[in-house]
Design a protein around this motif. Structure first.
Motif, PDB file in Angstrom:
ATOM      1  N   LEU A  80     -11.002   2.527   7.215  1.00 23.03           N
ATOM      2  CA  LEU A  80     -10.969   2.290   5.630  1.00 23.03           C
ATOM      3  C   LEU A  80     -10.787   0.858   5.137  1.00 23.03           C
ATOM      4  O   LEU A  80     -10.307   0.078   5.934  1.00 23.03           O
ATOM      5  CB  LEU A  80      -9.522   2.967   5.260  1.00 23.03           C
ATOM      6  N   PRO A  81     -11.395   0.539   3.971  1.00 27.73           N
ATOM      7  CA  PRO A  81     -11.475  -0.951   3.530  1.00 27.73           C
ATOM      8  C   PRO A  81      -9.786  -1.088   3.519  1.00 27.73           C
ATOM      9  O   PRO A  81      -8.961  -0.475   3.116  1.00 27.73           O
ATOM     10  CB  PRO A  81     -12.092  -0.947   2.225  1.00 27.73           C
ATOM     11  N   PRO A  82      -9.607  -2.328   3.595  1.00 26.93           N
ATOM     12  CA  PRO A  82      -8.157  -3.030   3.507  1.00 26.93           C
ATOM     13  C   PRO A  82      -7.333  -2.299   2.091  1.00 26.93           C
ATOM     14  O   PRO A  82      -6.031  -2.131   2.468  1.00 26.93           O
ATOM     15  CB  PRO A  82      -8.266  -4.294   3.533  1.00 26.93           C
ATOM     16  N   GLU A  83      -8.057  -2.322   1.170  1.00 27.19           N
ATOM     17  CA  GLU A  83      -7.484  -1.868  -0.115  1.00 27.19           C
ATOM     18  C   GLU A  83      -6.950  -0.358  -0.062  1.00 27.19           C
ATOM     19  O   GLU A  83      -6.124  -0.153  -0.848  1.00 27.19           O
ATOM     20  CB  GLU A  83      -8.346  -2.321  -1.335  1.00 27.19           C
ATOM     21  N   TYR A  84      -7.602   0.221   0.843  1.00 26.52           N
ATOM     22  CA  TYR A  84      -7.409   1.632   0.729  1.00 26.52           C
ATOM     23  C   TYR A  84      -6.505   2.082   2.128  1.00 26.52           C
ATOM     24  O   TYR A  84      -5.823   3.016   2.060  1.00 26.52           O
ATOM     25  CB  TYR A  84      -8.602   2.590   0.880  1.00 26.52           C
ATOM     26  N   ALA A  85      -6.562   1.126   3.085  1.00 28.48           N
ATOM     27  CA  ALA A  85      -5.804   1.359   4.271  1.00 28.48           C
ATOM     28  C   ALA A  85      -4.075   1.281   4.032  1.00 28.48           C
ATOM     29  O   ALA A  85      -3.788   0.732   3.175  1.00 28.48           O
ATOM     30  CB  ALA A  85      -6.220   0.602   5.490  1.00 28.48           C
ATOM     31  N   THR A  86      -3.525   2.182   4.814  1.00 27.50           N
ATOM     32  CA  THR A  86      -1.848   1.857   4.973  1.00 27.50           C
ATOM     33  C   THR A  86      -1.455   1.895   6.278  1.00 27.50           C
ATOM     34  O   THR A  86      -2.408   1.960   7.317  1.00 27.50           O
ATOM     35  CB  THR A  86      -1.483   3.258   4.375  1.00 27.50           C
TER      36      THR A  86
END
Length: 153
Positions: free
Chosen positions: A130-136
């Motif tokens: 996932l891109p950083p903005e979607y990753a948790t």
């Protein structure tokens, strides 16, 4: 030394596929042939799998060693995931002989392909990163395909 030379041969088993992380893995039959090429300098894995809606699919992964010790380069194409142009991966050879390959696509998305052979088992796992903005913290990537194979009979 040729990569995965002990795993040369024909394999059969299952492939689990999911598009989204919350989807269950849809398991179908899968096959693969692992071969050495170019005097043992390259390892190729051809494989088949079935998409739950789009039917039979096939792919090709060609792997070679890089310039530095343990470095890998690979080319991957798949009739469902990666078409019409192949994707180039870089990666590392682990001490246990397994391979880890990474590539980027889209706006910050990525693929991680792990390939390992132990005895009469071959596993290929493809994670969608996932891109950083979607990753948790709980999920930076998820398995989109998990292929578990045994030596064919």
């Amino acid at each position: 030394m040729a990569l995965l030379s002990a795993a040369v041969g024909t394999w059969t088993g299952t492939n689990g596929f999911r598009l989204m992380p919350e989807d269950p893995l849809a398991e179908r039959l899968a096959t693969a042939t692992l071969a050495l090429a170019a005097g043992g300098h390259l390892t190729s894995l051809t494989y088949t799998w079935e998409h739950p809606d789009d039917g039979p699919q096939e792919g090709l992964l060609v792997i070679g060693t890089g310039e530095e010790d343990g470095a890998l380069t690979a080319t991957w194409g798949d009739s469902w995931h990666q078409k019409p142009s192949p994707r180039i991966f870089t990666g590392r050879l682990a001490e246990d002989g397994s391979l880890g390959l990474d590539a980027q696509y889209g706006e910050g998305w990525g693929w991680h392909i792990a390939l390992a052979a132990t005895g009469d088992r071959l596993r290929m796992r493809m994670d969608n990163v996932l891109p950083p903005e979607y990753a948790t913290p709980e999920m930076a990537a998820y398995p989109a395909m998990v292929t578990d194979l045994d030596r064919r009979g």
